[in-house]
Design a protein around this motif. Sequence first.
Motif, mmCIF file in Angstrom:
data_model
loop_
_atom_site.group_PDB
_atom_site.id
_atom_site.type_symbol
_atom_site.label_atom_id
_atom_site.label_comp_id
_atom_site.label_asym_id
_atom_site.label_seq_id
_atom_site.Cartn_x
_atom_site.Cartn_y
_atom_site.Cartn_z
ATOM 1 N N LEU A 73 0.821 -1.214 0.000
ATOM 2 C CA LEU A 73 0.000 0.000 0.000
ATOM 3 C C LEU A 73 0.854 1.263 0.000
ATOM 4 N N ILE A 74 2.166 1.097 0.168
ATOM 5 C CA ILE A 74 3.071 2.245 0.193
ATOM 6 C C ILE A 74 3.236 2.757 -1.234
ATOM 7 N N LYS A 75 2.891 3.997 -1.420
ATOM 8 C CA LYS A 75 2.961 4.632 -2.742
ATOM 9 C C LYS A 75 3.701 5.945 -2.606
ATOM 10 N N GLY A 76 4.248 6.416 -3.704
ATOM 11 C CA GLY A 76 4.883 7.723 -3.694
ATOM 12 C C GLY A 76 6.277 7.694 -4.283
ATOM 13 N N GLY A 80 13.193 10.478 -6.557
ATOM 14 C CA GLY A 80 12.711 10.704 -7.913
ATOM 15 C C GLY A 80 12.097 9.504 -8.604
ATOM 16 N N VAL A 81 11.899 8.414 -7.866
ATOM 17 C CA VAL A 81 11.350 7.186 -8.449
ATOM 18 C C VAL A 81 10.115 6.764 -7.653
ATOM 19 N N ARG A 82 9.065 6.382 -8.350
ATOM 20 C CA ARG A 82 7.857 5.892 -7.680
ATOM 21 C C ARG A 82 8.137 4.505 -7.102
ATOM 22 N N VAL A 83 7.945 4.336 -5.798
ATOM 23 C CA VAL A 83 8.275 3.066 -5.152
ATOM 24 C C VAL A 83 7.453 1.903 -5.710
ATOM 25 N N GLU A 84 6.222 2.183 -6.097
ATOM 26 C CA GLU A 84 5.373 1.096 -6.609
ATOM 27 C C GLU A 84 5.801 0.631 -8.002
ATOM 28 N N TYR A 96 10.780 1.192 0.133
ATOM 29 C CA TYR A 96 9.608 1.216 1.012
ATOM 30 C C TYR A 96 10.016 1.787 2.373
ATOM 31 N N MET A 97 11.133 1.284 2.895
ATOM 32 C CA MET A 97 11.584 1.749 4.204
ATOM 33 C C MET A 97 11.938 3.235 4.140
ATOM 34 N N ASP A 98 12.632 3.650 3.087
ATOM 35 C CA ASP A 98 12.967 5.069 2.923
ATOM 36 C C ASP A 98 11.703 5.926 2.910
ATOM 37 N N LYS A 99 10.698 5.472 2.200
ATOM 38 C CA LYS A 99 9.441 6.226 2.080
ATOM 39 C C LYS A 99 8.753 6.355 3.436
ATOM 40 N N LEU A 100 8.747 5.282 4.208
ATOM 41 C CA LEU A 100 8.121 5.322 5.530
ATOM 42 C C LEU A 100 8.844 6.302 6.450
ATOM 43 N N ILE A 101 10.175 6.309 6.392
ATOM 44 C CA ILE A 101 10.951 7.246 7.218
ATOM 45 C C ILE A 101 10.694 8.677 6.747
#
Length: 116
Positions: A73-76, A80-84, A96-101
């Motif tokens: 469900l982690i998106k974004g 500069g790159v979309r995690v999904e 994913y971990m970077d995005k959550l932080i």
Amino acid sequence: MTKHRIYTMTFASVYPHYITKAEKKGRTKSEVDEIIRWLTGYSQEELGAIIENKTDFETFFGEAPQLNSSRELIKGVVCGVRVEDIEEPLMQEIRYMDKLIDELAKGKAMEKILRK
């Protein structure tokens, strides 16, 4: 083909940067740890051992007890790159971990970060 450099870096070498990023924005180490435990299924004791043993990222994710199914469900965008859209599975887990932080540092509520 050679491995991406981040795969061979130790989790312990990056972990303090996660803490610093969060603390600069008024968040805590315990929140960072909660996010990492939620994502990977490691216990706090296992996380401590990983840091102490200087486990690399490839092993860190490869041996994760239970990758959270809600991580999809982690998106974004991270770096500069979309995690999904990341096709390399290990790189996607790291991002994913970077995005959550990032979300933690931006002041997002823990319930939303943990996709509850």
